[in-house]
Enzyme design. Structure first.
Site, PDB file in Angstrom:
ATOM      1  CD  GLU A 183      -3.022  -1.240   2.128  1.00  0.00           C
ATOM      2  OE1 GLU A 183      -2.870  -0.578   3.167  1.00  0.00           O
ATOM      3  OE2 GLU A 183      -4.018  -1.956   1.921  1.00  0.00           O
TER       4      GLU A 183
ATOM      5  CD  GLU B  81      -4.224  -6.197   2.472  1.00  0.00           C
ATOM      6  OE1 GLU B  81      -5.041  -5.566   3.159  1.00  0.00           O
ATOM      7  OE2 GLU B  81      -3.014  -5.934   2.449  1.00  0.00           O
TER       8      GLU B  81
END
Ligand code: BG6
Length: 471
Positions: A168, A368
């Site tokens: 991320e 995810e």
């Protein structure tokens, strides 16, 4: 028309090992930024769990892998914790015990027929690098990270071909996340735009150098940095809200998508740097350009969408900076949300995947997606997690529609998380698991229980997807 996925599709799950392992001093491991994080509780948070225990995955990973095999996982994403391999980040050679630990785990995955997908930074920077150098604000940290990556990848090159250089990346330059994601705090006197750029650039440079090294070590490796998708929409049907949402999405999504796709800064970003008086040097872009060419997929996470409200016109760079750094986004009042206020938006998921794919042009890997559910009082209630089934059912359905109706190329779907683990804010009562993890017993072990979602997911994987009842 069948909306099911191809047999090569990578169904599975993902964890971050600092949130799962516990045993924070075992095997010569050093403390990392997650271990030492001083949690500012998120909205709705009720407790702070024990990082030294977490889900006891350090000792019970074999049991967890066996249950993943039972679900039919094709892929499993985990992180090789940086501070297990380089405990303070400055050691010239890797910690053998740390490597041996992941060797065993990877061997078990391979024996179970599960493709290992390894993340190289996931909230696990050695605490020493954060304290001594202010993490990725300092170029020295980039060099130490690159050396770490090279040693890890050399070691695992014959076992692991799927790599995620950095979790991320697009959360790193925002101060609410920068400590955990990049080991960094904004120094006194540094402006927010300067901080944004320095962290954006340094982490993208680190990720790009890692990508290029991994491709040099193994030209057949699949490697990329990763971004999270949390698109912001206008709170009202109002032009200023719409423009504010557009600006936030430019900096949190488009900037990253463009650099992943081309290694070049988009024009809006160059103008913003000029308006803020921030120097940048085009010569430094070579590593980013090279990585954009050599990386062959884009891993993404997605949990929620948000809305924003801005009550006046955006008429100066100061207004743009206010929208970016000062205006809080909110859950979407038109949609339902989790206890923690994370908006559930499966149709937004389909739209987001389409927009991103059209911008980047590389296959997307959903590494995810999941929903945090409140822990219930009785074991039975925890095992009947119908809300989790409903959540993933609608998201998988929308992913299938993205592929078959919109032409979006998606290569895998990993649920967060196969087992219950601590949240990013160290909360154990925020449950994500298809496997419920019970409290620690006298011997320190934590019992694993199959939930209804485990049976459901096994059937989905076997069938290649969910049925589209609205077809
Ligand atoms: C992702 C992170 O953004 O969200 C994970 O990569 C994290 O590490 C997950 O756990 C879910 O968020 P949270 O805050 O509920 O744990």
């Amino acid at each position: 028309m069948s909306l099911k996925m191809k047999s090569t599709f990578l169904w599975g799950g993902a964890v971050s090992n600092v949130q799962a392992e516990g045993s924070i001093a075992a095997g010569g491991k050093g403390l990392n930024v997650y271990d030492t994080l001083d949690v500012v509780p998120e909205r709705g948070q009720r407790s702070i769990g024990d990082v030294n225990l977490a889900s006891n995955h350090y000792r019970q990973y074999s049991e967890d892998i066996a249950l993943m095999k039972e679900m039919g996982f094709k892929a499993y994403r985990f992180s090789i914790v940086w501070s297990r391999i380089h405990p303070n980040g400055e050691e010239e050679t890797p910690n053998k015990e740390g490597l041996a630990y992941y060797d065993k785990m990877v061997d078990e995955l391979i024996a179970a027929g599960i493709e290992p997908v390894a993340s190289l930074v996931h909230f696990d920077m050695p605490d020493h690098l954060a304290k001594a150098y202010n993490g990725f604000l300092n170029k020295k940290t980039i060099d130490l990270y690159v050396r770490h990556v090279e040693q890890v990848v050399e070691h695992f090159k014959n076992k692991i071909t799927w790599w995620i250089t950095y979790n991320e990346l697009n959360t790193a330059p925002f101060e609410s996340m920068s400590g955990l994601v990049a080991g960094v705090h904004r120094p006194e006197g540094m402006s927010k735009p300067q901080f944004f750029h320095d962290i954006f650039y340094n982490t993208m440079l680190a990720s790009s150098r890692a990508t290029n090294i991994i491709k040099r070590i193994n030209p057949n490796a699949h490697v990329s940095g990763m971004m999270t998708l949390n698109r912001v929409f206008a709170e009202r049907n109002d032009s200023n809200d719409r423009l504010a949402a557009f600006i936030v999405n430019e900096f949190t999504h488009d900037l990253y998508a463009d650099v992943f796709a081309t290694g070049q800064y988009p024009d809006f970003y160059k103008r913003w740097l000029d308006l803020n008086g921030i120097d940048w040097c085009a010569d430094d872009m070579a590593e980013l350009v090279k990585a954009s060419v050599s990386s062959d997929y884009l891993p993404v996470s997605l949990y929620q969408t948000r809305v924003i409200r801005f009550d006046r016109s955006i008429a100066s760079v100061g207004d743009i900076n206010e929208v970016l750094f000062e205006v809080p986004t909110q859950p979407n009042p038109a949609l339902s949300a989790s206890h923690w206020g994370w908006t559930i938006d499966p149709v937004g998921f389909r739209q987001e995947l389409g927009m991103l794919y059209q911008r980047v042009g590389k296959p997307l890997f959903i590494v995810e997606n999941g929903i945090g559910l409140e822990e219930r009082n009785s074991l039975e209630e925890n095992l009947e997690n119908q809300e989790r089934i409903n959540y993933h059912n609608t998201y998988i359905l929308n992913m299938q529609r993205a592929v078959h109706l919109d032409g979006t190329d998606i290569i895998g779907y990993l649920v967060w998380s196969p087992i219950d683990i601590l949240s990013s804010h160290k909360e154990m009562g925020k449950r994500y698991g298809f496997i419920f993890v019970g409290p620690a017993q006298d011997d320190g072990s934590m019992p694993r229980y199959r939930t209804a979602a485990l049976d459901w997911y096994r059937d989905v994987i076997a069938a290649g997807g969910v049925d589209d009842d609205e077809e």
